[in-house]
Scaffold this active site. Structure first.
Site, PDB file in Angstrom:
ATOM      1  N   CYS A   1      16.032  71.028  63.843  1.00  0.00           N
ATOM      2  CA  CYS A   1      14.984  70.553  62.932  1.00  0.00           C
ATOM      3  C   CYS A   1      13.586  70.603  63.549  1.00  0.00           C
ATOM      4  CB  CYS A   1      15.297  69.131  62.458  1.00  0.00           C
ATOM      5  SG  CYS A   1      16.830  69.045  61.506  1.00  0.00           S
TER       6      CYS A   1
ATOM      7  N   HIS B   1       8.522  66.274  59.653  1.00  0.00           N
ATOM      8  CA  HIS B   1       9.821  66.847  59.303  1.00  0.00           C
ATOM      9  C   HIS B   1      10.444  65.940  58.244  1.00  0.00           C
ATOM     10  CE1 HIS B   1      13.784  68.325  59.240  1.00  0.00           C
ATOM     11  NE2 HIS B   1      14.311  67.334  59.938  1.00  0.00           N
TER      12      HIS B   1
ATOM     13  N   ASN C   1      16.684  67.675  53.442  1.00  0.00           N
ATOM     14  CA  ASN C   1      16.320  68.105  54.788  1.00  0.00           C
ATOM     15  C   ASN C   1      16.607  69.602  54.926  1.00  0.00           C
ATOM     16  OD1 ASN C   1      16.157  68.635  57.525  1.00  0.00           O
ATOM     17  ND2 ASN C   1      17.318  66.834  58.156  1.00  0.00           N
TER      18      ASN C   1
HETATM   19  N1  ACO Z   1      27.546  57.803  49.874  1.00  0.00           N
HETATM   20  C1  ACO Z   1      28.073  56.576  49.916  1.00  0.00           C
HETATM   21  N2  ACO Z   1      28.403  55.954  51.051  1.00  0.00           N
HETATM   22  C2  ACO Z   1      28.165  56.595  52.205  1.00  0.00           C
HETATM   23  C3  ACO Z   1      27.608  57.886  52.243  1.00  0.00           C
HETATM   24  C4  ACO Z   1      27.299  58.481  51.020  1.00  0.00           C
HETATM   25  N3  ACO Z   1      26.771  59.720  50.931  1.00  0.00           N
HETATM   26  N4  ACO Z   1      27.499  58.256  53.529  1.00  0.00           N
HETATM   27  C5  ACO Z   1      27.951  57.252  54.271  1.00  0.00           C
HETATM   28  N5  ACO Z   1      28.372  56.251  53.479  1.00  0.00           N
HETATM   29  C6  ACO Z   1      28.950  54.987  53.854  1.00  0.00           C
HETATM   30  C7  ACO Z   1      29.615  55.023  55.204  1.00  0.00           C
HETATM   31  O1  ACO Z   1      30.918  55.539  55.099  1.00  0.00           O
HETATM   32  C8  ACO Z   1      29.592  53.581  55.600  1.00  0.00           C
HETATM   33  O2  ACO Z   1      30.654  52.918  54.920  1.00  0.00           O
HETATM   34  P1  ACO Z   1      31.516  51.811  55.694  1.00  0.00           P
HETATM   35  O3  ACO Z   1      30.533  50.734  56.041  1.00  0.00           O
HETATM   36  O4  ACO Z   1      32.508  51.432  54.646  1.00  0.00           O
HETATM   37  O5  ACO Z   1      32.086  52.528  56.864  1.00  0.00           O
HETATM   38  C9  ACO Z   1      28.297  53.079  54.998  1.00  0.00           C
HETATM   39  O6  ACO Z   1      27.910  54.018  53.994  1.00  0.00           O
HETATM   40  C10 ACO Z   1      27.197  52.971  56.039  1.00  0.00           C
HETATM   41  O7  ACO Z   1      27.179  54.191  56.786  1.00  0.00           O
HETATM   42  P2  ACO Z   1      26.084  54.488  57.851  1.00  0.00           P
HETATM   43  O8  ACO Z   1      26.241  55.878  58.353  1.00  0.00           O
HETATM   44  O9  ACO Z   1      26.058  53.383  58.840  1.00  0.00           O
HETATM   45  O10 ACO Z   1      24.800  54.399  56.917  1.00  0.00           O
HETATM   46  P3  ACO Z   1      23.292  54.317  57.325  1.00  0.00           P
HETATM   47  O11 ACO Z   1      22.679  53.162  56.687  1.00  0.00           O
HETATM   48  O12 ACO Z   1      23.106  54.519  58.780  1.00  0.00           O
HETATM   49  O13 ACO Z   1      22.718  55.598  56.570  1.00  0.00           O
HETATM   50  C11 ACO Z   1      22.083  57.827  57.097  1.00  0.00           C
HETATM   51  C12 ACO Z   1      23.225  56.868  56.876  1.00  0.00           C
HETATM   52  C13 ACO Z   1      21.306  57.974  55.805  1.00  0.00           C
HETATM   53  C14 ACO Z   1      22.636  59.179  57.514  1.00  0.00           C
HETATM   54  C15 ACO Z   1      21.184  57.254  58.203  1.00  0.00           C
HETATM   55  O14 ACO Z   1      21.929  56.951  59.345  1.00  0.00           O
HETATM   56  C16 ACO Z   1      20.107  58.167  58.575  1.00  0.00           C
HETATM   57  O15 ACO Z   1      19.213  58.436  57.828  1.00  0.00           O
HETATM   58  N6  ACO Z   1      20.124  58.699  59.805  1.00  0.00           N
HETATM   59  C17 ACO Z   1      19.163  59.651  60.252  1.00  0.00           C
HETATM   60  C18 ACO Z   1      19.859  60.907  60.380  1.00  0.00           C
HETATM   61  C19 ACO Z   1      19.177  62.033  59.704  1.00  0.00           C
HETATM   62  O16 ACO Z   1      18.238  61.922  58.964  1.00  0.00           O
HETATM   63  N7  ACO Z   1      19.708  63.179  60.031  1.00  0.00           N
HETATM   64  C20 ACO Z   1      19.204  64.374  59.553  1.00  0.00           C
HETATM   65  C21 ACO Z   1      19.266  65.393  60.620  1.00  0.00           C
HETATM   66  S1  ACO Z   1      18.398  64.895  62.025  1.00  0.00           S
HETATM   67  C22 ACO Z   1      16.870  65.002  61.654  1.00  0.00           C
HETATM   68  O17 ACO Z   1      16.507  65.869  60.947  1.00  0.00           O
HETATM   69  C23 ACO Z   1      15.980  64.003  62.190  1.00  0.00           C
END
Ligand code: ACO
Length: 320
Positions: A114, A247, A277
């Site tokens: 990214c 980004h 993204n």
């Molecule tokens: N729909 C519904 N529920 C979901 C989904 C979905 N698409 N994805 C995950 N969940 C659930 C999980 O299974 C989990 O359930 P559980 O508690 O029963 O196990 C719950 O939601 C929480 O999951 P987390 O992964 O802890 O959720 P979080 O609040 O951290 O959000 C996210 C996830 C959006 C990916 C977040 O961590 C984030 O934004 N991280 C940054 C990563 C990113 O942006 N990556 C992109 C590439 S890197 C970059 O470009 C910077």
């Protein structure tokens, strides 16, 4: 005499097919509400079979050349930032070179996930400053839809496909252009975001795997320090920034950066809601949109920042 790299054109390509969150909810257990709340994403463009990284990069490059009113024959170098190339080799960039009808200059790819666009911008700027090239196409082009695990709701909802390009040209050192770029990587974070297959391994193709929470934690801290570094290097302060073009990974990360810089939301360019993204393509896509609609104007100070798999991260300050 040293030169400064001036941004003289920008172009984009987005696949025709638009997929909303509701459509994804028919494939995996998720909802429009969950995706919007956690990421700000409403929809993404997904590539059809003919819409490869090279195809989209070529279209974005043509847009940047047209925008600048420059003929392809004037281009000395083409840099394509991509983690989803058409082939292991030749580089996507030489496919673009051929598609533009060019047989002169040189072209190569650069992989920094990214952060790829910031990395490519930095290399292009160095080529121009050193006099090795005068006119350079810098392109980010990605088809993450081909490396997503479409059964993993934790990742497949986050990404989209597309390409963005800018045209750089050597200008006077005292004029507008790239003021500085700042690159960083830390390979000890390599397993936080990776693809579990490659042409150099037994598993020919692979899927993107991510520890979202850890990436989130690293993103906010590392991006903040890269931004401070860029401002300090130029003797500028937060109040000098006219536009943040970050980004586009996640609305919450973007909002955190905007708050940290004390920027009102309308000074932050957002496309993640419509593009999701697009990895190395996200910054040039957002930049081109804001130039095209007249938000970013001549004389403005633009700050770009990104973090991605590697971990890689970096920033760039540009005077338009
Ligand atoms: N729909 C519904 N529920 C979901 C989904 C979905 N698409 N994805 C995950 N969940 C659930 C999980 O299974 C989990 O359930 P559980 O508690 O029963 O196990 C719950 O939601 C929480 O999951 P987390 O992964 O802890 O959720 P979080 O609040 O951290 O959000 C996210 C996830 C959006 C990916 C977040 O961590 C984030 O934004 N991280 C940054 C990563 C990113 O942006 N990556 C992109 C590439 S890197 C970059 O470009 C910077």
């Amino acid at each position: 005499m040293p030169h400064r790299s001036t941004l003289i054109g920008a172009g984009t390509y987005l696949p025709e097919r638009v997929v909303g969150n509701d459509e994804l909810a028919t494939r995996v257990e998720t909802s429009d509400e969950w995706i919007r709340e956690r990421t700000g994403i409403r929809q993404r463009h997904l590539a059809g079979p003919h819409e490869t990284a090279a195809f989209m990069a070529t279209a974005a490059a043509r847009g940047a050349l047209d925008d600048a009113g420059v003929g392809a024959g004037e281009v000395d170098a083409i840099l394509v930032a991509t983690s989803t190339p058409d082939q292991a080799f030749p580089a996507t960039a030489v496919r673009v070179q051929a598609a533009l009808g060019l047989r002169t200059g040189f072209a190569f790819d650069l992989a920094a996930a990214c952060s790829g666009f910031i990395y490519a911008l930095s290399v292009a700027d160095a080529l121009i400053r050193s006099g090795q090239a005068r006119t350079v196409l810098v392109i980010g082009s990605e088809v993450y839809s081909r490396i997503l695990d479409w059964s993993d709701r934790g990742t497949c909802v986050l990404f989209g496909d597309g390409a963005g390009a800018v045209l750089l040209r050597a200008g006077p050192e005292a004029g507008p252009g790239v003021l500085s770029t700042h690159l960083h990587s830390d390979g000890s974070g390599g397993d936080l975001l990776f693809v579990d297959g490659a042409v150099g391994r037994r598993e020919l193709s692979g899927h993107l795997r991510m520890n979202g929470r850890e990436i989130f934690r690293h993103a906010v801290a590392k991006l903040a320090s890269a931004v401070d570094e860029a401002l300090a290097a130029n003797g500028l302060g937060q109040a000098d920034i006219d536009w943040l073009v970050p980004h586009q990974a996640n609305r919450r990360i973007i909002d955190a950066m905007g708050r940290k810089l004390g920027l009102p939301p309308e000074r932050v360019v957002i496309t993640v809601d419509r593009h999701a993204n697009t990895s190395a393509a996200s910054i040039p896509l957002a930049f081109a949109e804001a130039v095209r609609d007249g938000r970013i104007r001549r004389g403005d100070l633009v700050l770009m920042e990104a973090l991605g798999g590697g971990l890689t991260w970096g920033s760039a300050l540009i005077r338009m």
